[in-house]
Design a protein around this motif. Structure first.
Motif, PDB file in Angstrom:
ATOM      1  N   GLU A   1      90.196  47.880 -35.663  1.00 48.94           N
ATOM      2  CA  GLU A   1      89.376  47.043 -34.789  1.00 48.94           C
ATOM      3  C   GLU A   1      88.589  46.063 -35.641  1.00 48.94           C
ATOM      4  OE1 GLU A   1      86.605  49.263 -32.514  1.00 48.94           O
ATOM      5  OE2 GLU A   1      85.652  50.224 -34.235  1.00 48.94           O
ATOM      6  N   TYR A   2      88.107  44.996 -35.001  1.00 47.92           N
ATOM      7  CA  TYR A   2      87.488  43.887 -35.710  1.00 47.92           C
ATOM      8  C   TYR A   2      86.123  43.616 -35.097  1.00 47.92           C
ATOM      9  CZ  TYR A   2      92.423  43.681 -36.611  1.00 47.92           C
ATOM     10  OH  TYR A   2      93.706  44.033 -36.928  1.00 47.92           O
ATOM     11  N   LYS A   3      85.067  43.853 -35.879  1.00 46.36           N
ATOM     12  CA  LYS A   3      83.713  43.648 -35.405  1.00 46.36           C
ATOM     13  C   LYS A   3      83.144  42.377 -36.010  1.00 46.36           C
ATOM     14  CE  LYS A   3      79.102  45.737 -35.222  1.00 46.36           C
ATOM     15  NZ  LYS A   3      78.260  46.877 -35.641  1.00 46.36           N
TER      16      LYS A   3
ATOM     17  N   ALA B   1      85.393  26.881 -39.434  1.00 49.34           N
ATOM     18  CA  ALA B   1      84.285  26.193 -38.767  1.00 49.34           C
ATOM     19  C   ALA B   1      82.985  26.980 -38.839  1.00 49.34           C
ATOM     20  CB  ALA B   1      84.645  25.926 -37.304  1.00 49.34           C
ATOM     21  N   ASN B   2      83.077  28.269 -39.158  1.00 47.94           N
ATOM     22  CA  ASN B   2      81.892  29.131 -39.224  1.00 47.94           C
ATOM     23  C   ASN B   2      81.907  29.909 -40.542  1.00 47.94           C
ATOM     24  OD1 ASN B   2      80.723  29.065 -36.209  1.00 47.94           O
ATOM     25  ND2 ASN B   2      82.952  29.125 -36.111  1.00 47.94           N
ATOM     26  N   PRO B   3      81.635  29.232 -41.655  1.00 51.59           N
ATOM     27  CA  PRO B   3      81.770  29.862 -42.975  1.00 51.59           C
ATOM     28  C   PRO B   3      80.823  31.032 -43.221  1.00 51.59           C
ATOM     29  CG  PRO B   3      80.675  27.727 -43.150  1.00 51.59           C
ATOM     30  CD  PRO B   3      81.191  27.828 -41.748  1.00 51.59           C
ATOM     31  N   LYS B   4      79.767  31.170 -42.432  1.00 53.81           N
ATOM     32  CA  LYS B   4      78.838  32.275 -42.617  1.00 53.81           C
ATOM     33  C   LYS B   4      79.209  33.502 -41.785  1.00 53.81           C
ATOM     34  CE  LYS B   4      74.833  29.439 -43.900  1.00 53.81           C
ATOM     35  NZ  LYS B   4      73.418  29.101 -43.602  1.00 53.81           N
ATOM     36  N   GLN B   5      80.245  33.359 -40.956  1.00 54.52           N
ATOM     37  CA  GLN B   5      80.659  34.481 -40.112  1.00 54.52           C
ATOM     38  C   GLN B   5      81.313  35.581 -40.945  1.00 54.52           C
ATOM     39  OE1 GLN B   5      80.617  34.970 -36.374  1.00 54.52           O
ATOM     40  NE2 GLN B   5      80.807  36.949 -37.398  1.00 54.52           N
ATOM     41  N   LYS B   6      80.891  36.821 -40.715  1.00 51.54           N
ATOM     42  CA  LYS B   6      81.478  37.978 -41.396  1.00 51.54           C
ATOM     43  C   LYS B   6      82.129  38.878 -40.357  1.00 51.54           C
ATOM     44  CE  LYS B   6      80.473  39.209 -45.245  1.00 51.54           C
ATOM     45  NZ  LYS B   6      81.128  39.125 -46.574  1.00 51.54           N
ATOM     46  N   ILE B   7      83.261  39.481 -40.742  1.00 52.43           N
ATOM     47  CA  ILE B   7      83.986  40.389 -39.854  1.00 52.43           C
ATOM     48  C   ILE B   7      84.234  41.691 -40.598  1.00 52.43           C
ATOM     49  CG2 ILE B   7      86.121  40.770 -38.559  1.00 52.43           C
ATOM     50  CD1 ILE B   7      86.351  37.740 -38.274  1.00 52.43           C
ATOM     51  N   THR B   8      83.965  42.805 -39.934  1.00 55.55           N
ATOM     52  CA  THR B   8      84.259  44.116 -40.505  1.00 55.55           C
ATOM     53  C   THR B   8      85.540  44.656 -39.879  1.00 55.55           C
ATOM     54  OG1 THR B   8      81.935  44.615 -40.912  1.00 55.55           O
ATOM     55  CG2 THR B   8      83.458  46.484 -40.830  1.00 55.55           C
ATOM     56  N   ILE B   9      86.529  44.914 -40.721  1.00 53.82           N
ATOM     57  CA  ILE B   9      87.787  45.511 -40.262  1.00 53.82           C
ATOM     58  C   ILE B   9      87.680  47.020 -40.446  1.00 53.82           C
ATOM     59  CG2 ILE B   9      90.293  45.591 -40.547  1.00 53.82           C
ATOM     60  CD1 ILE B   9      90.114  42.865 -41.940  1.00 53.82           C
ATOM     61  N   THR B  10      87.805  47.767 -39.362  1.00 56.48           N
ATOM     62  CA  THR B  10      87.802  49.224 -39.444  1.00 56.48           C
ATOM     63  C   THR B  10      89.220  49.725 -39.227  1.00 56.48           C
ATOM     64  OG1 THR B  10      85.546  49.365 -38.585  1.00 56.48           O
ATOM     65  CG2 THR B  10      86.870  51.374 -38.512  1.00 56.48           C
ATOM     66  N   GLY B  11      89.767  50.399 -40.238  1.00 55.20           N
ATOM     67  CA  GLY B  11      91.100  50.973 -40.125  1.00 55.20           C
ATOM     68  C   GLY B  11      91.011  52.448 -39.748  1.00 55.20           C
ATOM     69  N   TYR B  12      91.990  52.923 -38.980  1.00 58.99           N
ATOM     70  CA  TYR B  12      91.982  54.310 -38.526  1.00 58.99           C
ATOM     71  C   TYR B  12      93.233  55.046 -39.004  1.00 58.99           C
ATOM     72  CZ  TYR B  12      88.191  52.944 -35.412  1.00 58.99           C
ATOM     73  OH  TYR B  12      86.999  52.479 -34.912  1.00 58.99           O
ATOM     74  N   ALA B  13      93.080  56.327 -39.249  1.00 59.63           N
ATOM     75  CA  ALA B  13      94.199  57.215 -39.556  1.00 59.63           C
ATOM     76  C   ALA B  13      93.923  58.555 -38.900  1.00 59.63           C
ATOM     77  CB  ALA B  13      94.370  57.377 -41.065  1.00 59.63           C
ATOM     78  N   THR B  14      94.976  59.298 -38.603  1.00 63.72           N
ATOM     79  CA  THR B  14      94.785  60.592 -37.961  1.00 63.72           C
ATOM     80  C   THR B  14      94.637  61.685 -39.015  1.00 63.72           C
ATOM     81  OG1 THR B  14      97.180  60.922 -37.784  1.00 63.72           O
ATOM     82  CG2 THR B  14      96.062  59.886 -35.924  1.00 63.72           C
ATOM     83  N   SER B  15      94.027  62.776 -38.612  1.00 64.11           N
ATOM     84  CA  SER B  15      93.724  63.856 -39.558  1.00 64.11           C
ATOM     85  C   SER B  15      94.970  64.552 -40.081  1.00 64.11           C
ATOM     86  CB  SER B  15      92.805  64.881 -38.887  1.00 64.11           C
ATOM     87  OG  SER B  15      93.387  65.351 -37.677  1.00 64.11           O
TER      88      SER B  15
END
Length: 303
Positions: A168-170, A99-113
């Protein structure tokens, strides 16, 4: 001394000797008691698991799951199957993005050191973000609506050898459509305030344009190039000579001529609508030649 006396003496000596030995060797004996509160006692305390929820929170969507996407330590792959609540969230996200084809989402993945990255990605967090994106696409979501990035952190919430939701999802704010600037508002007012009017000879639907008319055509072309959702309306008119049906048809032909002319000047024909009023909206007296000439026209404006 009689035997009886010796026997009694022996008993007495035994009692005395026994008492002496008890006092000497047993009075300092201690009895072990249970450990006091001050003694150290080793206690195994289970590590507390901190829950990290699966959250999709943007303009028009707000979904929270009581579970999350998981990854094994040192692994980039989503642990499958995901829980039902996460799966429902993904379906909600799919409906929202359609329904919102212009919507963009940034997926940030995390890992430990302290994790090992065996992928070709820059870091394990980025590899995890891309695997989440890949999983979303496999469920019918659009690849083009996701960006990915990865970050390395010192610690993350775990349960044994499993990381709980290291992502997380921005939701990015969609870029607004380019605003129509004052320049184009002014130009539209100019076009509609003094519209292009093409005049035609009797029973004809074509004519040569004057220099003033050509300038108005140039203004139309300029406006349509910059205001992408604009539409032109071309309305054909006629005098009252002949029957009305023929004049309505003649007015339509004049409107179509104007459309074709503008198309040749670079305006997409699908953005030009035509109509005919025939003899119904005269601007001159049909009793004079000059009035009739003024009525034989096409009026072109911006809708």
């Amino acid at each position: 001394m009689s035997k009886k006396a010796l026997y009694l003496l022996g008993i007495a000596i035994t009692v005395i000797l026994g008492t002496f030995l008890y006092v000497k060797f047993c009075c300092n004996c201690t009895i072990k008691t249970p450990a006091t509160d001050t003694e150290k006692v080793s206690v195994v305390v289970a590590e507390e698991t901190i829950f990290v929820p699966f959250i999709l929170n943007g303009s028009g969507i707000d979904y929270h799951s009581n579970d999350n996407i998981k990854f094994l330590k040192n692994s980039f792959a989503v642990v499958l199957p995901v829980s039902d609540s996460v799966a429902i969230g993904i379906e909600n996200l799919k409906t929202f993005l359609i329904a919102n084809p212009k919507q963009k989402i940034t997926i940030t993945g995390y890992a430990t050191s302290d994790e090992t990255n065996t992928t070709t990605f820059e870091n394990l967090g980025l590899a995890r973000a891309n695997d989440i994106k890949k999983y979303f696409v496999s469920k019918g979501l659009s690849d083009s609506q996701f960006d990915t990035k990865g970050e390395i952190v010192d610690t993350w919430k775990t349960s044994k050898d499993t990381l709980l939701g290291p992502a997380e999802y921005k939701f990015e704010t969609p870029e607004p459509a380019p605003a129509v600037t004052d320049e184009w508002v002014i130009l539209k007012d100019k076009i509609n305030g003094d519209p292009l009017i093409l005049h035609f000879s009797t029973n004809r639907s074509s004519n040569q344009l004057s220099n003033a008319e050509k300038q108005k055509v140039a203004d139309l072309v300029k406006y349509m190039e910059h205001v992408k959702d604009a539409v032109i309306l071309a309305v054909g008119h006629s005098d009252n000579v002949g029957n009305r049906d023929s004049n309505v048809l003649l007015g339509q032909k004049r409107a179509e001529f104007s459309k074709n002319y503008l198309s040749k000047k670079g305006i997409d024909g699908s953005r030009i609508t035509t109509n005919s009023k025939g003899p119904d909206e005269p601007i001159g007296e049909n009793t004079t030649a000059e009035g009739k000439a003024n009525n034989r026209r096409t009026v072109i404006t911006i809708k």
